[in-house]
Design a protein around this motif. Structure first.
Motif, PDB file in Angstrom:
ATOM      1  N   PRO A  96      -7.293   2.010  -0.225  1.00 19.55           N
ATOM      2  CA  PRO A  96      -6.287   2.367  -0.030  1.00 19.55           C
ATOM      3  C   PRO A  96      -6.768   4.126  -0.338  1.00 19.55           C
ATOM      4  CG  PRO A  96      -5.894   0.647  -1.289  1.00 19.55           C
ATOM      5  CD  PRO A  96      -7.733   0.370  -1.457  1.00 19.55           C
ATOM      6  N   LEU A  97      -8.274   4.314  -1.207  1.00 17.72           N
ATOM      7  CA  LEU A  97      -8.689   5.614  -1.541  1.00 17.72           C
ATOM      8  C   LEU A  97      -9.054   5.888  -0.141  1.00 17.72           C
ATOM      9  CD1 LEU A  97      -7.429   4.885  -4.510  1.00 17.72           C
ATOM     10  CD2 LEU A  97      -9.633   6.054  -5.146  1.00 17.72           C
TER      11      LEU A  97
ATOM     12  N   ILE B 133      -9.031   5.192   2.748  1.00 15.61           N
ATOM     13  CA  ILE B 133      -8.249   5.375   3.555  1.00 15.61           C
ATOM     14  C   ILE B 133      -7.660   6.479   4.100  1.00 15.61           C
ATOM     15  CG2 ILE B 133      -6.234   4.056   5.618  1.00 15.61           C
ATOM     16  CD1 ILE B 133      -7.039   1.661   4.742  1.00 15.61           C
ATOM     17  N   TRP B 134      -6.671   6.802   2.463  1.00  7.38           N
ATOM     18  CA  TRP B 134      -6.303   8.041   2.305  1.00  7.38           C
ATOM     19  C   TRP B 134      -7.115   9.593   2.742  1.00  7.38           C
ATOM     20  CZ3 TRP B 134      -1.712   9.709   2.224  1.00  7.38           C
ATOM     21  CH2 TRP B 134      -1.180  10.414   0.965  1.00  7.38           C
ATOM     22  N   SER B 135      -8.348   9.376   1.961  1.00  8.17           N
ATOM     23  CA  SER B 135      -8.848  10.288   2.018  1.00  8.17           C
ATOM     24  C   SER B 135      -9.711  10.443   4.526  1.00  8.17           C
ATOM     25  CB  SER B 135      -9.992  10.186   1.179  1.00  8.17           C
ATOM     26  OG  SER B 135     -10.660   9.004   1.065  1.00  8.17           O
TER      27      SER B 135
ATOM     28  N   PHE C  49      -2.609   2.429  -5.263  1.00  7.40           N
ATOM     29  CA  PHE C  49      -3.283   3.743  -5.024  1.00  7.40           C
ATOM     30  C   PHE C  49      -3.185   4.491  -5.539  1.00  7.40           C
ATOM     31  CE2 PHE C  49      -4.450   7.348  -2.260  1.00  7.40           C
ATOM     32  CZ  PHE C  49      -3.745   7.952  -2.339  1.00  7.40           C
TER      33      PHE C  49
ATOM     34  N   TYR D  97      -4.597  -5.250  -4.082  1.00 14.62           N
ATOM     35  CA  TYR D  97      -5.364  -4.626  -3.179  1.00 14.62           C
ATOM     36  C   TYR D  97      -4.856  -2.850  -2.440  1.00 14.62           C
ATOM     37  CZ  TYR D  97      -7.346  -5.409   0.978  1.00 14.62           C
ATOM     38  OH  TYR D  97      -8.213  -5.729   2.295  1.00 14.62           O
ATOM     39  N   ASP D  98      -3.443  -3.136  -3.017  1.00 17.18           N
ATOM     40  CA  ASP D  98      -2.325  -1.818  -2.105  1.00 17.18           C
ATOM     41  C   ASP D  98      -2.929  -1.196  -2.992  1.00 17.18           C
ATOM     42  OD1 ASP D  98      -0.104  -3.177  -0.005  1.00 17.18           O
ATOM     43  OD2 ASP D  98      -2.104  -2.620   0.436  1.00 17.18           O
TER      44      ASP D  98
ATOM     45  N   LEU E 117      -6.606   6.735  -8.124  1.00 19.11           N
ATOM     46  CA  LEU E 117      -7.394   7.820  -7.464  1.00 19.11           C
ATOM     47  C   LEU E 117      -7.849   8.249  -8.015  1.00 19.11           C
ATOM     48  CD1 LEU E 117      -7.032   9.213  -4.499  1.00 19.11           C
ATOM     49  CD2 LEU E 117      -4.909  10.878  -5.503  1.00 19.11           C
TER      50      LEU E 117
ATOM     51  N   ASN F  92     -14.855   4.653  -3.816  1.00 22.85           N
ATOM     52  CA  ASN F  92     -13.691   4.420  -3.598  1.00 22.85           C
ATOM     53  C   ASN F  92     -13.202   2.850  -2.877  1.00 22.85           C
ATOM     54  OD1 ASN F  92     -13.125   7.195  -3.661  1.00 22.85           O
ATOM     55  ND2 ASN F  92     -13.186   7.697  -1.723  1.00 22.85           N
TER      56      ASN F  92
END
Lengths: 295, 281, 445
Positions: free
Chosen positions: B227-228, B230-232, B213, B210-211, B217, B224
């Motif tokens: 995590p992808l 949210i990161w973007s 990344f 789940y976490d 990626l 997505n």
């Protein structure tokens, strides 16, 4: 119906091979093959955005002769050691509490799960939330200012080595707790009585009975934590406020501008070094031998 | 750890306090997330709070200002469940296999270590490139699944190694002597004993996936995972909607845990009457 | 494949070519109707709509240019699906290069276009088919504005724009029939600062490294961009004059990085920020008072009710100062063909039809086709954002929060002023590998 001989030999010699087949497939397809690419690319030549197949050691030479490389490795090994130390102390203590002091197994599981709930909120969100906690206007500074403990907000709480290690400990202690918890819960309680009867103090029991029996759990937790820290790229980037670089973040910068061969060489070297670190841990506690010695 | 009178030693309180401190440490950021998720439309990611409302929870559902969080979740959760199941299955099988020495065992073991140690981002690029060269499309349920397994399997396997390391095979022998078949032995003897280990592996499998990344990626294809996504979002204005997500996830987790534990407690009470089973094994 | 054959069969069994020319005829008729009703592509004929409704275009790029809301609106207006996927810049270009089949419309920066073309993953965009080509600011299409040539330090969009043929892998100088990318979102970056704390208007880059703001300034942590901000600051301070800030020699890199390391050791920088949100919070929380910033970050700080100005650093007669420009654009991946390619051109034209321009303007981004964007903004907004006129009424951000009162003037004057004062463009320099290494030395110092 499989009948076995009285000595209890396993029936089918093909069994272990069948059992590891799925593992082997995953490893071959998703690890060995891609890494073969990476190793190949690490020998390629880079010229003005193009990657030219070659067999050259120039990338390795670049990486190994750069002063930066040693700086970065020293930094990350230092972070690893600090994180390992704190996660071990905290993880061991928490596991000890959960295994030996909580009487009701259901409550123990419940408390354990309480420790895992934050991990279901994405890492990225939790990293962003350090800002309102540790920042100059954050909760901690506001609380300390309100109680008069400090006069000026503490700068070092955020964007410093401190915040990097805090973030690491926050994220990775669970990886220490789980294996140690597992190891500890297999310890036979009667050993405590035996030790007490032999005149051992609680502290001595801890050192001479509990810790040795948790060796494999501690070793595993250490392997996990060290690997996680050495391979990290965004915790250092974000939490240090850019005042530190990590090995993988340097790789990331290379990849951002398509310097694949250089990044590949970096990756290979990193893997070799971390495998060495893991082997060292395994030399102290051979998890495999412990496993296979059970016949 | 009880005195003769059944009272708790002082170490209990000391350790309990330490544990409470650890939980407070773990939940520190969560508290900020929780409080700040209730801000009004002018809300920021830090204190001071700006307004009080459920605006960002509504935003989580309507998604007018943000990226596609709901879509990303609809991929992350099934992916995590599949990875969890696969990790448990392969780890248990692997753990069973490694109990006996077999040819290539050492190489396989180091292969697992390499899988753990490989830098995730670089490995992800390699996997994506490989799929491209083979002409296969990259999707969260194929390439990302494989990539995530390279991350969770080492964790799962190593834990199962440690679990099986303490496993007393005489239980199996006894079952065999009583006439149990291999399948029965597995189901009725081995698995119940290593169940805590299996649960740990399942937990790791789910959470790590789940976490995850770095490896995901470059392997998730055209959509997505959470995590992808949210990161973007962090390359642009990031709103407290991610805090609302954190609050909802945490609340949901607590509800699930509460329900599960109550259910177990009820079942146990029914099975054993008023007394709960003593000891752990 | 099967769908194409099926659709040909529907148009009376004609083969694909006939179908296309018939479609073009119908589309021309519809375009005439559409042109009368406005610049939007509306009223597409039903046959075309049937053919394309199962098409999905995958537009991949950074979240400030590839916005889900824009994709949703495009899907609504055009009749086929446009899905947006957000990645950070680095992951995006890596994806385009290593997995080109997974993307349809890549979002590329100027220097990334150069790489993408050289790698043969793009196809040329036919200038003839872009309706609004002549309305695109000549800054991009001709490298000049009203006679004044745009700076060529770094990789300007113009420099990366033209190729000779559809499948060329070499970029050529001068206007040609095929483009590599369509400019989409661009800006001229400078410094953001707190006017209430700094106390005087900032018009020079050297204020960023002014010891008065020791411990309260910041630059960003992207090596190839941060180094240019640093170069602009050092040149402003008078340390040296660069031949080309966008393509430095090793010596120039060393001078710059050594100066940065010295500044870091003196405690000049509170942080080098990584994420957008960090830059906003650093400014809004008072941790820094002056820093490299992006325009929407300034807008976000203003929306919190905290004064923040985006410094106008127009070029001075002595050649110092100037903005750092950048431009993101849409390309077409080489594998697009047939109906998907047609749909892609529809999308590209829709993009320039104005709705997108109006949408991003409120973030402080400009459309490369201001003429059509103007139709989707109020006169007040257009005057404020594009012409540098004082606001006649409250100016709101995309989500309704007020960011400027009546009478306020947008920083840096009109956008033409900002764009004719660009000193250098975002880029990757020849000595990139060396630069990254030295940058990381700065970070670990």
């Amino acid at each position: 119906m499989t009948r076995t001989s009285p000595s209890g030999e396993r029936a089918s010699p093909a069994r272990p091979y069948l059992l590891v087949a799925p593992l082997l497939v995953v490893l071959l397809v998703f690890v060995v093959a891609p890494l073969a690419f990476v190793v190949a690319v690490s020998f390629f030549h880079y010229d003005n955005f193009a990657i030219i197949p070659a067999f050259s050691f120039e990338n390795y030479a670049d990486v190994l002769t750069a002063h930066l490389t040693y700086d970065l490795y020293l930094t990350m090994i230092w972070f690893s050691l600090l994180t390992w130390f704190f996660t071990l102390i905290i993880g061991f203590t928490v596991a000890y509490f959960l295994v030996f002091h909580v009487r009701n197994p259901l409550i123990a599981i419940g408390l354990f799960l309480v420790c895992t709930v934050p991990f279901w909120t994405s890492n990225v969100i939790r990293m962003i939330s350090w800002l309102p906690l540790l920042g100059k206007q954050g909760l901690i500074n506001s609380a300390l200012l309100a109680t008069g403990a400090i006069r000026q907000p503490l700068q070092f709480l955020l964007f410093s080595d401190f915040s990097v290690v805090v973030s690491y400990v926050h994220l990775f202690t669970i990886f220490m707790i789980v294996p140690i918890f597992n190891s500890m819960s297999r310890i036979d309680r009667t050993l405590f009585e035996a030790a007490a009867d032999a005149g051992s103090s609680r502290w001595q029991t801890l050192l001479h009975v509990v810790v040795p029996l948790c060796k494999s759990g501690i070793a595993l937790g250490s392997i996990f934590v060290v690997t996680l820290v050495m391979g990290d790229f965004y915790v250092v980037k974000v939490m240090s406020g850019g005042s530190r670089a990590s090995i993988v973040s340097a790789m990331y910068d290379d990849i951002s501008t398509l310097l694949f061969p250089h990044a590949a060489a970096n990756a290979v070297i990193l893997m070799i070094i971390v495998v060495i670190m893991v082997s060292l841990i395994l030399r102290v506690v051979d998890v495999r031998k412990e496993l296979a010695s059970q016949r | 750890m009880l005195t003769a009178a059944g009272r708790r030693p002082w170490t209990f309180y000391a350790l309990a306090a330490f544990f409470a401190l650890y939980v407070a440490f773990l939940y520190g950021p969560m508290i900020c997330i929780f409080v700040l998720s209730f801000q009004g439309p002018q809300g920021a990611l830090v204190f001071p709070m700006r307004g009080v409302s459920l605006h960002w929870f509504a935003e989580l559902v309507t998604q007018t200002e943000t990226g596609d969080i709901l879509g990303a979740i609809s991929r992350s959760i099934p992916l995590a469940i599949i990875v969890m199941a696969a990790t448990v299955a392969v780890s248990v099988a692997g753990g069973l296999a490694f109990r006996d020495r077999f040819r290539g065992g050492a190489a396989l073991f180091y292969g697992v270590i390499v899988s753990l140690v490989a830098p995730g981002y670089v490995l992800g690029i390699g996997i994506g490139l490989m799929f491209q060269l083979l002409g296969l499309p990259a999707h969260w349920y194929s390439s990302a699944l494989g990539a995530q397994l390279t991350w969770t399997l080492p964790f799962g396997l190593l834990i199962m190694f440690a679990v099986f390391g303490r496993f007393n095979r005489s239980y199996e022998e006894a079952a065999r002597d009583l006439g149990a078949g291999a399948g029965q032995i597995l189901r009725l003897v081995v698995i119940p004993i290593v169940l805590p280990g299996i649960i740990a592996v399942a937990l790791f499998g789910f959470t790590l996936s789940y976490d995850e990344f770095a490896r995901t990626l470059q392997t998730s294809g055209s959509t997505n995972t959470l995590p992808l996504e949210i990161w973007s979002m962090t390359t642009n204005v990031t709103s407290p909607v991610i805090y609302a997500l954190g609050t909802v996830t945490t609340a949901f987790s607590f509800i699930v845990i509460g329900v599960a534990l109550s259910a177990i407690a009820l079942i146990q009470r029914r099975r054993y009457g008023r007394a709960l089973p003593a000891g752990r094994h | 494949m099967a769908q194409r054959r099926k659709n040909s069969a529907r148009i009376g069994g004609a083969d694909a070519n006939t179908a296309i020319s018939r479609r073009n005829l119908l589309r021309a008729a519809a375009a005439a109707v559409g042109a009368a009703a406005g610049s939007q592509v509306i009223g597409a004929p039903t046959i075309w709509a049937q053919e394309i409704k199962d098409i999905e275009l995958r537009h991949v790029g950074v979240s400030y240019s590839v916005v889900k809301a824009i994709g949703d609106q495009a899907s609504k207006d055009l009749g086929f699906k446009v899905t947006m996927q957000n990645l950070d810049t680095s992951a995006a270009i890596t994806r385009f290069i290593t997995q080109p089949q997974t993307v349809d419309i890549p979002d590329l920066e100027g220097w990334q276009t150069k790489v993408a073309v050289a790698r043969g993953i793009l196809q040329g965009i036919e200038v003839k088919r872009i309706k609004e080509f002549d309305n695109i600011l000549p800054i991009f299409t001709k490298g000049e504005y009203e006679g004044k040539k745009v700076s060529r330090q770094g990789i300007s969009p113009y420099e990366a724009m033209y190729i000779e043929k559809k499948d060329s892998t070499k970029i050529v100088e001068g206007v040609h029939d095929w483009m590599t990318f369509l400019p989409q979102v661009y800006n001229a970056d400078s410094i953001g600062y707190r006017p209430d704390i700094v106390g005087h208007p900032v018009t020079r880059w050297k204020d960023l490294i002014d010891p008065n703001y020791k411990g309260r300034s910041a630059i960003l942590d992207v090596p190839n961009i941060g180094i240019m901000d640093a170069a602009l600051a050092l040149e402003s301070r008078g340390d040296l004059v660069y031949k080309n800030k966008g393509n430095m020699t090793r010596q120039e890199i060393d001078t710059t990085i050594n100066a940065l390391i010295a500044l870091k050791k003196q405690g000049q920088f509170r942080a080098t920020w990584t994420t957008f949100e960090q830059s906003v919070e650093l400014m809004a929380s008072g941790e820094v008072v002056i820093q490299s910033m992006w325009s929407p970050a300034v807008t976000a700080v203003l929306a919190k009710g905290i004064p923040c100005i985006y410094a106008p650093v127009n070029e001075q007669p002595d050649g110092k100062e100037g903005y750092r420009g950048w431009c993101n654009g849409m390309g077409l991946m080489r594998h697009l063909s047939g109906k998907k390619l047609e749909a892609a051109y529809e999308y590209l034209n829709w993009y320039y039809a104005g709705w997108q321009g109006g949408f991003v303007a409120r973030h402080g981004y400009y459309s490369p086709v201001p003429k059509t964007a103007e139709k989707f903004m109020t006169a007040n907004e257009y005057g404020y954002w594009y012409l540098g006129k004082p606001a006649a009424d409250v100016i709101k951000d995309p989500y309704g929060a007020a960011i400027a009162k009546a009478g306020a003037v947008r920083d840096g004057g009109s956008f033409i002023e900002r764009f004719t004062n660009i000193a250098c463009w975002n880029t990757v320099m020849d000595e990139n590998q060396y630069m990254i290494q030295r940058w990381n030395e700065f970070k670990s110092a």
